[in-house]
Motif scaffolding. Structure first.
Motif, PDB file in Angstrom:
ATOM      1  N   PRO A  64       8.863  -6.842  11.977  1.00 15.05           N
ATOM      2  CA  PRO A  64       7.499  -7.386  11.822  1.00 15.05           C
ATOM      3  C   PRO A  64       6.468  -6.330  11.414  1.00 15.05           C
ATOM      4  N   TYR A  65       6.603  -5.119  11.944  1.00 16.12           N
ATOM      5  CA  TYR A  65       5.669  -4.045  11.591  1.00 16.12           C
ATOM      6  C   TYR A  65       5.818  -3.680  10.112  1.00 16.12           C
ATOM      7  N   LEU A  66       7.075  -3.585   9.654  1.00 16.42           N
ATOM      8  CA  LEU A  66       7.323  -3.269   8.248  1.00 16.42           C
ATOM      9  C   LEU A  66       6.811  -4.371   7.322  1.00 16.42           C
ATOM     10  N   LEU A  67       7.012  -5.621   7.713  1.00 20.83           N
ATOM     11  CA  LEU A  67       6.521  -6.738   6.889  1.00 20.83           C
ATOM     12  C   LEU A  67       4.994  -6.710   6.762  1.00 20.83           C
ATOM     13  N   LEU A  68       4.312  -6.403   7.846  1.00 15.87           N
ATOM     14  CA  LEU A  68       2.846  -6.322   7.785  1.00 15.87           C
ATOM     15  C   LEU A  68       2.386  -5.152   6.919  1.00 15.87           C
ATOM     16  N   ILE A  69       3.085  -4.024   7.005  1.00 14.69           N
ATOM     17  CA  ILE A  69       2.755  -2.878   6.150  1.00 14.69           C
ATOM     18  C   ILE A  69       2.950  -3.249   4.680  1.00 14.69           C
ATOM     19  N   VAL A  70       4.077  -3.883   4.369  1.00 14.67           N
ATOM     20  CA  VAL A  70       4.354  -4.311   2.987  1.00 14.67           C
ATOM     21  C   VAL A  70       3.287  -5.297   2.518  1.00 14.67           C
ATOM     22  N   LEU A  71       2.898  -6.216   3.380  1.00 16.71           N
ATOM     23  CA  LEU A  71       1.861  -7.187   3.024  1.00 16.71           C
ATOM     24  C   LEU A  71       0.547  -6.477   2.672  1.00 16.71           C
ATOM     25  N   ILE A  72       0.127  -5.533   3.487  1.00 18.47           N
ATOM     26  CA  ILE A  72      -1.109  -4.785   3.211  1.00 18.47           C
ATOM     27  C   ILE A  72      -0.998  -4.048   1.878  1.00 18.47           C
ATOM     28  N   LEU A  73       0.137  -3.397   1.648  1.00 15.58           N
ATOM     29  CA  LEU A  73       0.322  -2.649   0.401  1.00 15.58           C
ATOM     30  C   LEU A  73       0.363  -3.571  -0.816  1.00 15.58           C
ATOM     31  N   LEU A  74       0.982  -4.735  -0.667  1.00 15.22           N
ATOM     32  CA  LEU A  74       0.999  -5.699  -1.779  1.00 15.22           C
ATOM     33  C   LEU A  74      -0.394  -6.264  -2.062  1.00 15.22           C
ATOM     34  N   LEU A  75      -1.132  -6.572  -1.013  1.00 17.23           N
ATOM     35  CA  LEU A  75      -2.508  -7.049  -1.205  1.00 17.23           C
ATOM     36  C   LEU A  75      -3.341  -6.012  -1.951  1.00 17.23           C
ATOM     37  N   HIS A  76      -3.122  -4.745  -1.624  1.00 21.89           N
ATOM     38  CA  HIS A  76      -3.827  -3.668  -2.328  1.00 21.89           C
ATOM     39  C   HIS A  76      -3.330  -3.558  -3.772  1.00 21.89           C
ATOM     40  N   ARG A  77      -2.034  -3.612  -3.945  1.00 17.28           N
ATOM     41  CA  ARG A  77      -1.434  -3.472  -5.277  1.00 17.28           C
ATOM     42  C   ARG A  77      -1.921  -4.551  -6.231  1.00 17.28           C
ATOM     43  N   PHE A  78      -2.072  -5.782  -5.721  1.00 19.53           N
ATOM     44  CA  PHE A  78      -2.500  -6.897  -6.570  1.00 19.53           C
ATOM     45  C   PHE A  78      -4.012  -7.103  -6.564  1.00 19.53           C
ATOM     46  N   GLY A  79      -4.737  -6.134  -6.039  1.00 17.35           N
ATOM     47  CA  GLY A  79      -6.189  -6.152  -6.136  1.00 17.35           C
ATOM     48  C   GLY A  79      -6.906  -7.025  -5.130  1.00 17.35           C
ATOM     49  N   LEU A  80      -6.196  -7.608  -4.173  1.00 16.47           N
ATOM     50  CA  LEU A  80      -6.861  -8.432  -3.166  1.00 16.47           C
ATOM     51  C   LEU A  80      -7.540  -7.571  -2.097  1.00 16.47           C
ATOM     52  N   ILE A  81      -7.081  -6.352  -1.972  1.00 15.04           N
ATOM     53  CA  ILE A  81      -7.800  -5.342  -1.200  1.00 15.04           C
ATOM     54  C   ILE A  81      -8.185  -4.274  -2.214  1.00 15.04           C
ATOM     55  N   ASP A  82      -9.432  -4.317  -2.657  1.00 13.23           N
ATOM     56  CA  ASP A  82      -9.844  -3.371  -3.700  1.00 13.23           C
ATOM     57  C   ASP A  82     -10.201  -2.017  -3.085  1.00 13.23           C
ATOM     58  N   SER A  83     -10.527  -1.077  -3.939  1.00 10.62           N
ATOM     59  CA  SER A  83     -10.767   0.296  -3.481  1.00 10.62           C
ATOM     60  C   SER A  83     -11.947   0.394  -2.519  1.00 10.62           C
ATOM     61  N   SER A  84     -12.901  -0.522  -2.618  1.00 14.22           N
ATOM     62  CA  SER A  84     -14.053  -0.464  -1.703  1.00 14.22           C
ATOM     63  C   SER A  84     -13.659  -0.883  -0.284  1.00 14.22           C
ATOM     64  N   LEU A  85     -12.578  -1.659  -0.143  1.00 16.22           N
ATOM     65  CA  LEU A  85     -12.109  -2.097   1.177  1.00 16.22           C
ATOM     66  C   LEU A  85     -10.895  -1.315   1.675  1.00 16.22           C
ATOM     67  N   TRP A  86     -10.350  -0.462   0.808  1.00  9.31           N
ATOM     68  CA  TRP A  86      -9.117   0.233   1.154  1.00  9.31           C
ATOM     69  C   TRP A  86      -9.267   1.061   2.427  1.00  9.31           C
ATOM     70  N   HIS A  87     -10.444   1.704   2.607  1.00 10.30           N
ATOM     71  CA  HIS A  87     -10.627   2.533   3.812  1.00 10.30           C
ATOM     72  C   HIS A  87     -10.533   1.691   5.080  1.00 10.30           C
ATOM     73  N   LEU A  88     -10.904   0.399   5.014  1.00 12.04           N
ATOM     74  CA  LEU A  88     -10.748  -0.492   6.171  1.00 12.04           C
ATOM     75  C   LEU A  88      -9.298  -0.926   6.356  1.00 12.04           C
ATOM     76  N   ALA A  89      -8.587  -1.093   5.267  1.00 10.26           N
ATOM     77  CA  ALA A  89      -7.174  -1.480   5.346  1.00 10.26           C
ATOM     78  C   ALA A  89      -6.313  -0.359   5.916  1.00 10.26           C
ATOM     79  N   LEU A  90      -6.812   0.871   5.816  1.00  9.71           N
ATOM     80  CA  LEU A  90      -6.062   2.001   6.374  1.00  9.71           C
ATOM     81  C   LEU A  90      -5.948   1.911   7.896  1.00  9.71           C
ATOM     82  N   ILE A  91      -6.897   1.246   8.544  1.00  7.86           N
ATOM     83  CA  ILE A  91      -6.852   1.138  10.007  1.00  7.86           C
ATOM     84  C   ILE A  91      -5.594   0.381  10.448  1.00  7.86           C
ATOM     85  N   PRO A  92      -5.405  -0.890  10.035  1.00 12.92           N
ATOM     86  CA  PRO A  92      -4.174  -1.565  10.457  1.00 12.92           C
ATOM     87  C   PRO A  92      -2.916  -0.912   9.886  1.00 12.92           C
ATOM     88  N   LEU A  93      -3.026  -0.351   8.691  1.00  8.07           N
ATOM     89  CA  LEU A  93      -1.866   0.290   8.081  1.00  8.07           C
ATOM     90  C   LEU A  93      -1.357   1.435   8.956  1.00  8.07           C
TER      91      LEU A  93
END
Length: 156
Positions: A64-93
């Motif tokens: 489950p931890y790996l799946l959530l990490i992959v999900l966050i990275l995919l959301l970033h990769r496909f632009g759903l987490i853009d660079s302005s929000l990336w610093h916030l995504a680093l917290i759960p990552l």
């Protein structure tokens, strides 16, 4: 491992790799999450052993931890987490990264689930709260800090 060693080892690993103290703090928060999800062990003996049978099961399953990490990275990769929000995504990552490191560390002193949360594997190179655990933790921390310091010197 004792929580203090989980926190110190995990934080040091993340700092040695990233050189970012804030990411290390996020990972320290995650380094006790698998145990926190299980709750405190009961004080009475009968309930303790019932709790102990479930210790290091689904909360220590890396999938489950790996799946959530992959999900966050995919959301970033496909632009759903853009660079302005990336610093916030680093917290759960990095909280999730700390949780994964906790599971790896526990596999060094016992068994944890790997592919299936019902089948546990591990090395048991030391026991919890033993001289071996503290020696391992301190040695690894010193080596990682020397690595980090050496690489900073080389980069300057």
């Amino acid at each position: 491992m004792k929580w203090i060693n989980h926190m110190m080892v995990t934080g040091t690993i993340v700092y040695a790799v990233t050189a970012d103290p804030l990411l290390a703090v996020y990972s320290i928060a995650g380094s006790v999450l698998p145990d926190r999800l299980e709750g405190k062990p009961p004080q009475n003996k009968k309930d303790y052993w019932r709790w102990r049978k479930k210790h290091r099961t689904w909360t220590h399953w890396p999938v489950p931890y790996l799946l959530l990490i992959v999900l966050i990275l995919l959301l970033h990769r496909f632009g759903l987490i853009d660079s302005s929000l990336w610093h916030l995504a680093l917290i759960p990552l990095f909280v999730l990264t700390g949780s994964l490191l906790h599971i790896i560390e526990d596999a060094l002193c016992g068994k944890v689930p790997l592919i299936s949360y019902n089948k546990k594997i591990g090395l048991k190179i030391f026991t919890v709260d033993s001289f071996g655990e503290y020696f391992f933790s301190i040695s690894l921390i010193v080596i990682l800090l020397l690595y980090r310091g050496g690489s900073q010197i080389l980069n300057n």
